[in-house]
Design a protein around this motif. Structure first.
Motif, PDB file in Angstrom:
ATOM      1  N   TYR A 159       0.851  -1.192   0.000  1.00 34.40           N
ATOM      2  CA  TYR A 159       0.000   0.000   0.000  1.00 34.40           C
ATOM      3  C   TYR A 159       0.888   1.243   0.000  1.00 34.40           C
ATOM      4  CZ  TYR A 159      -3.486  -3.376   1.585  1.00 34.40           C
ATOM      5  OH  TYR A 159      -4.289  -4.467   1.697  1.00 34.40           O
ATOM      6  N   ILE A 160       0.487   2.259  -0.746  1.00 33.81           N
ATOM      7  CA  ILE A 160       1.142   3.557  -0.721  1.00 33.81           C
ATOM      8  C   ILE A 160       0.078   4.589  -0.342  1.00 33.81           C
ATOM      9  CG2 ILE A 160       2.320   5.342  -2.056  1.00 33.81           C
ATOM     10  CD1 ILE A 160       3.587   3.196  -3.743  1.00 33.81           C
ATOM     11  N   MET A 161       0.249   5.215   0.827  1.00 33.26           N
ATOM     12  CA  MET A 161      -0.731   6.190   1.301  1.00 33.26           C
ATOM     13  C   MET A 161      -0.390   7.606   0.869  1.00 33.26           C
ATOM     14  SD  MET A 161      -0.275   3.466   3.461  1.00 33.26           S
ATOM     15  CE  MET A 161       0.686   3.967   4.883  1.00 33.26           C
ATOM     16  N   SER A 162       0.893   7.872   0.592  1.00 33.92           N
ATOM     17  CA  SER A 162       1.360   9.171   0.124  1.00 33.92           C
ATOM     18  C   SER A 162       2.749   8.966  -0.479  1.00 33.92           C
ATOM     19  CB  SER A 162       1.414  10.169   1.290  1.00 33.92           C
ATOM     20  OG  SER A 162       2.524   9.915   2.118  1.00 33.92           O
ATOM     21  N   PRO A 163       3.325   9.983  -1.106  1.00 35.63           N
ATOM     22  CA  PRO A 163       4.658   9.795  -1.691  1.00 35.63           C
ATOM     23  C   PRO A 163       5.734   9.370  -0.698  1.00 35.63           C
ATOM     24  CG  PRO A 163       3.635  11.778  -2.557  1.00 35.63           C
ATOM     25  CD  PRO A 163       2.739  11.290  -1.480  1.00 35.63           C
ATOM     26  N   LYS A 217      -4.358   7.492   5.180  1.00 34.31           N
ATOM     27  CA  LYS A 217      -4.677   8.177   3.930  1.00 34.31           C
ATOM     28  C   LYS A 217      -5.477   9.452   4.195  1.00 34.31           C
ATOM     29  CE  LYS A 217      -5.001   8.882  -0.466  1.00 34.31           C
ATOM     30  NZ  LYS A 217      -3.818   9.357  -1.224  1.00 34.31           N
ATOM     31  N   ALA A 218      -6.432   9.393   5.106  1.00 38.70           N
ATOM     32  CA  ALA A 218      -7.298  10.536   5.389  1.00 38.70           C
ATOM     33  C   ALA A 218      -6.525  11.702   5.999  1.00 38.70           C
ATOM     34  CB  ALA A 218      -8.432  10.114   6.324  1.00 38.70           C
ATOM     35  N   LEU A 223      11.989  -3.111  -0.587  1.00 40.79           N
ATOM     36  CA  LEU A 223      11.473  -1.784  -0.240  1.00 40.79           C
ATOM     37  C   LEU A 223      12.567  -0.725  -0.257  1.00 40.79           C
ATOM     38  CD1 LEU A 223       8.756  -0.574   0.558  1.00 40.79           C
ATOM     39  CD2 LEU A 223       9.372  -0.936   2.952  1.00 40.79           C
ATOM     40  N   LYS A 224      13.783  -1.105   0.130  1.00 39.48           N
ATOM     41  CA  LYS A 224      14.949  -0.205   0.170  1.00 39.48           C
ATOM     42  C   LYS A 224      14.645   1.002   1.062  1.00 39.48           C
ATOM     43  CE  LYS A 224      16.554  -1.763  -4.358  1.00 39.48           C
ATOM     44  NZ  LYS A 224      16.942  -1.374  -5.733  1.00 39.48           N
ATOM     45  N   THR A 225      14.984   2.210   0.591  1.00 40.56           N
ATOM     46  CA  THR A 225      14.810   3.414   1.417  1.00 40.56           C
ATOM     47  C   THR A 225      14.012   4.483   0.675  1.00 40.56           C
ATOM     48  OG1 THR A 225      16.931   4.268   0.628  1.00 40.56           O
ATOM     49  CG2 THR A 225      16.957   3.020   2.681  1.00 40.56           C
ATOM     50  N   ASP A 226      13.029   4.075  -0.080  1.00 46.52           N
ATOM     51  CA  ASP A 226      12.273   5.019  -0.902  1.00 46.52           C
ATOM     52  C   ASP A 226      11.220   5.792  -0.118  1.00 46.52           C
ATOM     53  OD1 ASP A 226      13.713   4.206  -3.080  1.00 46.52           O
ATOM     54  OD2 ASP A 226      12.255   2.681  -3.690  1.00 46.52           O
ATOM     55  N   PHE A 227      10.896   5.362   1.115  1.00 46.04           N
ATOM     56  CA  PHE A 227       9.819   5.992   1.867  1.00 46.04           C
ATOM     57  C   PHE A 227      10.314   6.410   3.260  1.00 46.04           C
ATOM     58  CE2 PHE A 227       7.910   3.240  -1.257  1.00 46.04           C
ATOM     59  CZ  PHE A 227       6.867   4.004  -1.765  1.00 46.04           C
TER      60      PHE A 227
END
Length: 227
Positions: free
Chosen positions: A17-21, A100-101, A47-51
């Protein structure tokens, strides 16, 4: 599918899931982890370190889960993941919807509102004592007229206020008159004893220390009320 309160779309991506960038989540059930223990290691490596915020959302669907949760907790700490536990699919969906909200919103929406009038400030201070509520605060203010008078009141005087039982009276009186830290109180008593003139009986030094404790307690509560 249990995501109903926020818009969503299917897409090929590394996280589940991606909730935001900057926020994502990996989903894992305890039952699946027990069958395939290497699965989560591979997913975390991908996943690495993208988030910035990486959530490990775990569905607790086995009875004997202590060892599994202990392992996943350690795994989350080592890999900079935030561990969230859900005991049903509906609960897991509510967590995702909440993230998300609240995307893009600051913490002001969940922060406590600062009280601006005296009555509300008074209630904040007095209600910090266990079991004392806003009704008690209003009754105390009506009975004594000021915060100073409430602090100076004896236990017998406090007990005359409607709704103030024996336990409430004792807790409120102790909050105003007992030191907040026994170690600090002992240190203050020692300092007072060393700086005062020696006397035959120890009652004077003890009384001075207790007066100092009361003054400090009142000062702390007054600062809290006007903060």
């Amino acid at each position: 599918f249990f995501l109903r309160n926020v818009p969503f779309a299917y897409s090929k991506m590394v996280p589940d899931y991606i909730m935001s960038p900057s926020r994502c989540a990996l989903f894992l059930s305890c039952k699946y982890h027990n069958l395939y223990p290497n699965y989560i290691h591979r997913r975390i490596a991908e996943l690495k370190t993208d988030f910035t915020l990486r959530i490990l959302l775990v569905l607790v669907d086995v009875e004997d889960n202590a060892n599994t949760l202990l392992f996943l907790n350690k795994l989350a700490v080592v890999n900079n993941l935030t561990l969230l536990l859900a005991w049903s699919a509906e609960e897991a969906a509510r967590y995702l919807e909440t993230f998300k909200a609240f995307d893009g919103k600051d913490a002001s929406s969940i922060q406590k509102r600062e009280q601006t009038n005296f009555v509300d400030q008074m209630a904040d201070v007095v209600c910090s004592v266990r079991s004392v509520n806003k009704t008690d605060s209003a009754q105390l203010l009506t009975q004594f007229g000021s915060f100073r008078a409430i602090v100076a009141a004896s236990m017998d005087e406090l007990s005359l206020c409607q709704g103030m039982g024996e336990k409430k009276v004792k807790r409120l009186h102790d909050a105003f008159h007992k030191p907040f830290s026994s170690r600090a109180a002992a240190k203050r008593r020692k300092q007072v004893t060393e700086t005062t003139t020696p006397v035959v009986e120890g009652s004077t030094a003890t009384s001075t220390a207790e007066d100092l404790d009361l003054t400090n307690s009142i000062a702390i509560f007054t600062c809290h009320m006007h903060a």
